[in-house]
Design a protein around this motif. Structure first.
Motif, PDB file in Angstrom:
ATOM      1  N   TYR A  46     -28.600  16.405 -11.900  1.00 53.89           N
ATOM      2  CA  TYR A  46     -28.826  15.913 -13.258  1.00 53.89           C
ATOM      3  C   TYR A  46     -28.725  14.392 -13.298  1.00 53.89           C
ATOM      4  N   ILE A  47     -27.676  13.877 -12.638  1.00 56.75           N
ATOM      5  CA  ILE A  47     -27.479  12.429 -12.682  1.00 56.75           C
ATOM      6  C   ILE A  47     -28.587  11.729 -11.912  1.00 56.75           C
TER       7      ILE A  47
ATOM      8  N   ILE B  31     -31.515  11.201 -14.175  1.00 61.22           N
ATOM      9  CA  ILE B  31     -31.541  10.234 -15.267  1.00 61.22           C
ATOM     10  C   ILE B  31     -31.258   8.803 -14.811  1.00 61.22           C
ATOM     11  N   LEU B  32     -30.879   8.612 -13.546  1.00 64.94           N
ATOM     12  CA  LEU B  32     -30.568   7.257 -13.092  1.00 64.94           C
ATOM     13  C   LEU B  32     -31.688   6.725 -12.204  1.00 64.94           C
TER      14      LEU B  32
ATOM     15  N   MET C 206     -28.988   2.671  -8.691  1.00 65.37           N
ATOM     16  CA  MET C 206     -27.806   3.012  -9.466  1.00 65.37           C
ATOM     17  C   MET C 206     -27.198   4.301  -8.942  1.00 65.37           C
TER      18      MET C 206
ATOM     19  N   VAL D 213     -25.059   3.652  -5.990  1.00 64.74           N
ATOM     20  CA  VAL D 213     -23.758   3.120  -6.401  1.00 64.74           C
ATOM     21  C   VAL D 213     -22.861   4.257  -6.863  1.00 64.74           C
ATOM     22  N   ALA D 214     -23.456   5.119  -7.696  1.00 61.44           N
ATOM     23  CA  ALA D 214     -22.663   6.236  -8.219  1.00 61.44           C
ATOM     24  C   ALA D 214     -22.123   7.089  -7.074  1.00 61.44           C
TER      25      ALA D 214
ATOM     26  N   ASP E 290     -19.876  -2.940 -10.106  1.00 58.23           N
ATOM     27  CA  ASP E 290     -20.775  -1.798  -9.877  1.00 58.23           C
ATOM     28  C   ASP E 290     -20.467  -0.671 -10.858  1.00 58.23           C
TER      29      ASP E 290
ATOM     30  N   LEU F 109     -22.983   0.829 -13.471  1.00 53.84           N
ATOM     31  CA  LEU F 109     -23.272   2.259 -13.433  1.00 53.84           C
ATOM     32  C   LEU F 109     -23.057   2.884 -14.800  1.00 53.84           C
TER      33      LEU F 109
ATOM     34  N   SER G 165     -25.820   1.957 -17.202  1.00 53.47           N
ATOM     35  CA  SER G 165     -27.101   2.638 -16.985  1.00 53.47           C
ATOM     36  C   SER G 165     -27.004   4.106 -17.379  1.00 53.47           C
ATOM     37  N   LEU G 166     -25.843   4.702 -17.064  1.00 55.30           N
ATOM     38  CA  LEU G 166     -25.657   6.098 -17.476  1.00 55.30           C
ATOM     39  C   LEU G 166     -25.752   6.213 -18.995  1.00 55.30           C
TER      40      LEU G 166
ATOM     41  N   ALA H  90     -29.296   5.747 -20.215  1.00 57.94           N
ATOM     42  CA  ALA H  90     -30.161   6.878 -19.874  1.00 57.94           C
ATOM     43  C   ALA H  90     -29.831   8.075 -20.752  1.00 57.94           C
ATOM     44  N   TYR H  91     -28.538   8.274 -20.992  1.00 58.42           N
ATOM     45  CA  TYR H  91     -28.155   9.428 -21.790  1.00 58.42           C
ATOM     46  C   TYR H  91     -28.565   9.284 -23.236  1.00 58.42           C
TER      47      TYR H  91
END
Lengths: 750, 116
Positions: A266-267, A270-271, A275, A278-279, B9, B13, B16-17, B20-21
């Motif tokens: 899922y992540i 959407i990323l 990114m 990094v996550a 970072d 992050l 961006s999350l 996006a959400y």
């Protein structure tokens, strides 16, 4: 649907064969217990059944039936009986019990059709159903009269797998719910439900690891775990084991894994890619620490239990030598022994050859459903190699695989014939695509059909194929690659496959009629003067029922417990449930001890009658003398004064003149061979093929009350202790005064 | 040095999350809220069990699994209703919701039975 009627009717016809041959009777041992429970259920209703404490077995401990029995089978039969009676069809409970198994085997055939249809298609489904209808391994447990858990459990197993695959293929939550309910029915029916709750997580893990994760997989699996665990905890026999034993941990582990994977996908969706990187680094560094901590706690918890949380039976499946080292009870059951090689051919016959072809067919093309089928067959082959009873789980898998193989083979051959028949060539999109691909498929298909065919046509095939391809009009359509074999080879191949099928049918019918129809409570044998029927068991139980008091206790080896309570309606000391090893060891010790010690043990248990099965006169090999080694081993496991070497001469159990004195004095020897010499003057034992050692002896503490017609079952009564003892009573100083006791009568009670 | 880059970072992050959400449709956000609620309730129950003890165990199990169960089912609903999901474009959202309700019905029937 019409084509589906035939497999089901052939199942029914085969299953009823033995009702025609013998009579409508319940077989073996376990079905008698199930029959007795069903009788209780139909008479007293479900609340009393759920709370039933049975005081007629395991005297004086009793058994909590409501909490230790898998209720699926009895509830099913009880419901059927209820429905029939409410429609004013007056069937007796026994009839319903006897005929439950064939009805459910027909349903199982239908379920196998549905499952294979989901995996490969309608043709494969029909073939698989037809094969399952007749496979001897399944017939052995679903004949009319075999009223045991597997009768409904195998249907539940196949149906649960079908619903899982359907949910996986369609992604429908409705089927996932039905899957959980069907799993609940399976948990109610059989202890083998742990196979489902470990196979499905294994398959999910396989899909994730091979990159086939999809949201349909999540929908098919996650609700099953939650609902399934809850529903499994509802069944009293399972209870909290559903969350506490290691058998279920795999499902929870994969539940966590699939959530992690779903979150990652899922992540990722959407990323942006950088990114996401990094996550990942962030999460991995933190996550590893957390995971390590949790894992350490879990391992500490599990390692603290001696069996690492697994039950004895599961451990014996994982480590086949476990039972023989630690638990002789599990090792002594004949169904728990590993099967011999010929029994594979006996039980699944031709399917043993077709299974590898089916596995290959599942890989072209590989889908989620076909990977599940491959995993199912591989795991069930392993487990069937550990325990012969689990051949029953192998049978549906083998039928599915063989159905796929056969239908693919038939598809190729009939397609070859169809496209090469004169008159059909004008609209033949045959040989579309490259010759290269056709060569490839050709080689694969000829390899597959090479099992039973000759070698020569294959080389001719390849040459002819090349010519055909060059001469035919290649229609430049981008179609599915079709492979075509020459006409003659296809016709011969189809004929040979039909012949293979014919051999399979002949074998199955023979196996069902000869090997698996015997109810084992009634035995037959053919001799020069016709057919002899040995109905000794029922004779003995009938005698017990009519000639003893209702509250009398009967002691025998645990094999006969269920039958005695069901047919003779007397209280027994130990029965087939074998839940209490010490109690069984007590009976085993009594059977291995001399008469006086045995009398004391039996008297302390309030036993009135002792039942012994003896096959020496007629040559019945499963009698108590042959089972004696287990009595010694199990008894010796708990009571150290029983030492196995005392009974062995040169490492063997013998009952002839070379037998050890301990053996000749044991209760089992005496009760089996009392007055045996009167039958033929020499005392020749037809099972052990020798004359017995001690021929003339009297029993001091037991008296014989009944011996059946063929001496197969012998009943003895415990003599009450003497009221008045003649002469001086000798107490502790027997050693000193024994020399002077020549004139005194030897008193057996001291 | 390392810590500031990781914290930067992490901030990037997080942003961006968040962005996006924010672009997901409202109905999906409502389902996500329900999932959050169910998971938080489950966590509260575990904490309570850790403090007070796990007797009676069947009640604890049924409470836990009812929260986890509805969360899982809501995730399934979200998957099926999400318009970006190619596999489910033929499935009408009403059918998805009906399946959700049916499955919840079965789940809560079992819970009520097991609660004791």
């Amino acid at each position: 649907m019409a084509a589906l009627e035939t497999p089901q009717s052939s199942t029914l016809r085969q299953a009823f064969g033995n009702v025609i041959k013998y009579e409508s009777v319940i077989h073996e041992f376990d079905p008698y217990f199930n029959y007795r429970v069903t009788q209780f259920l139909t008479k007293n209703g479900i609340y009393d059944f759920w709370n039933w404490f049975d005081d007629r077995t395991w005297y004086p401990l009793g058994r909590v039936i409501g909490g230790t029995v898998y209720p699926g089978l009895t509830l099913t039969a009880g419901t059927l009986w209820r429905i029939m009676n409410s429609l004013n069809i007056p069937l007796s409970v026994e009839t319903v019990c006897v005929f439950t198994a064939p009805i459910f085997s027909a349903f199982a055939s239908w379920a196998a059709y549905l499952l294979t249809k989901e995996v490969k298609g309608v043709g494969a489904g029909l073939t698989a159903a037809a094969l399952l209808a007749m496979v001897p391994s399944y017939i052995s447990r679903s004949v009319a009269g075999s009223y045991d858990n597997e009768a409904v459990a195998i249907f539940a197993l196949i149906f649960t797998f079908y619903l899982y695959i359907k949910a996986l293929n369609t992604g429908s939550l409705f089927y996932a719910t039905l899957n959980a309910i069907s799993y609940f029915y399976m948990v109610c029916s059989w202890g083998g439900y742990t196979f489902i709750i470990n196979l499905i997580p294994m398959h999910v893990l396989l899909c994730i690891v091979t990159g086939r994760y999809s949201s349909r997989l999540y929908i098919a699996y996650a609700p099953l775990v939650v609902l399934g665990t809850l529903l499994a905890s509802l069944v009293p026999v399972v209870g909290f084991n559903a969350v506490m034993t290691s058998e279920h941990f795999a499902s929870f582990l994969v539940f966590i894994i699939i959530h992690v994977v779903a979150l990652v996908y899922y992540i990722k969706g959407i990323l942006s890619p950088q990114m996401f990187k990094v996550a990942v680094t962030l999460v991995v560094s933190i996550g590893l620490i957390v995971c390590g901590a949790v894992l350490a706690v879990l391992i500490a918890m599990v390692a603290s239990s001696p069996t690492k949380g697994w039950s004895g039976r599961s451990l014996s499946l994982l480590d086949p030598t476990y039972a023989s080292k630690y638990i002789p009870i599990i090792a002594s059951v004949s169904e728990h022994q590993p099967p011999t090689w010929p029994s594979y051919f006996m039980d699944i016959n031709v399917l043993a050859f077709l299974v590898p072809a089916g596995i290959i067919a599942c890989f072209l093309p590989l889908s989620d459903a076909s990977s599940f089928a491959v995993l199912y067959i591989v795991t069930s082959v392993y487990f069937s190699g550990v325990m012969v009873r689990l051949m029953l789980v192998l049978a549906p898998a083998a039928c599915i695989m063989s159905g796929i193989a056969l239908s693919e083979a038939f598809g190729v051959f009939t397609r070859s014939i169809k496209f090469q028949l004169p008159g059909v060539t004008q609209n033949s999109p045959v040989n579309a695509g490259d010759t290269g691909n056709v060569m490839q498929n050709d080689v694969v298909k000829t390899e597959k059909s090479e099992d039973s065919l000759k070698e020569r046509p294959s080389r001719k095939n390849k040459k002819k194929e090349k010519d055909n391809v060059e001469r035919a009009t290649v229609v430049p359509k981008t179609e599915k690659r079709l492979s075509v074999l020459p006409l003659e080879a296809s016709v011969i191949a189809i004929f040979l496959l039909v012949l293979l099928g014919a051999f399979y049918v002949v074998h199955c019918v023979w196996a069902a009629a000869e090997a698996y129809s015997a109810p084992s409570i009634v035995l037959t044998s053919r001799s020069h003067d016709g057919l002899h029927v040995f109905d000794d068991f029922r004779e003995a139980y009938g005698w017990l029922r009519h000639n003893t008091e209702v509250d009398d206790k009967v002691a025998s080896w645990w094999d006969y417990g269920y039958q005695t309570t069901a047919m003779a309606n007397r209280t027994v000391i130990v029965d087939n449930n074998t839940w209490n090893n010490t109690h069984i060891a007590t009976v085993g010790t009594a059977m291995s001890s001399p008469e006086k010690a045995a009398w004391e043990i039996f008297n302390s248990l309030d036993v009135k009658y002792v039942l012994v099965v003896f096959g020496g006169l007629v040559g019945y090999p499963s009698d108590d003398i042959n089972k004696f080694l287990w009595m010694v081993r199990i008894g010796g496991g708990v009571f150290p004064h029983i030492k196995e070497p005392d009974y062995l001469r040169d490492g063997q159990y013998r009952i002839d003149s070379q037998a050890t004195p301990t053996m000749l004095n044991s209760l089992m020897y005496k009760l089996s061979y009392y007055r045996f010499v009167e039958t033929d003057g020499k005392g020749f034992d037809r099972v052990r093929n020798t004359e017995i050692g001690k021929k003339y002896f009297k029993l001091t503490h037991f008296e014989e009350v009944f011996t059946t017609h063929h001496w197969m079952v012998r009943l003895y009564k415990l003599k009450p202790p003497k009221n008045r003892i003649r002469g001086k009573t000798k107490k502790a100083k027997s050693k000193a005064s024994s020399k002077r006791s020549g004139t005194l009568k030897k008193n057996p009670w001291h | 040095m390392g810590r500031s880059t990781t914290s930067k970072d992490a901030e990037a992050l997080f942003h961006s999350l968040h962005s996006a959400y924010a672009s997901t449709p409202t109905n999906l956000k409502i389902i996500d809220l329900y999932i959050m609620f169910a998971v938080v309730t489950a966590v509260i129950q575990v904490v309570y069990m850790a403090i007070v003890g796990s007797f009676p165990f069947n009640s604890f199990l049924s409470g836990e699994l009812s929260c986890v169960g509805t969360a899982v089912l809501a995730v399934c609903l979200r998957i099926q209703v999400n318009k970006e999901n190619k596999e489910f474009k033929d499935l009408p959202p009403e059918r998805a919701f009906a399946d959700f309700v049916l499955c919840n019905l079965v789940l809560h029937l079992v819970i009520m039975n097991f609660l004791g």
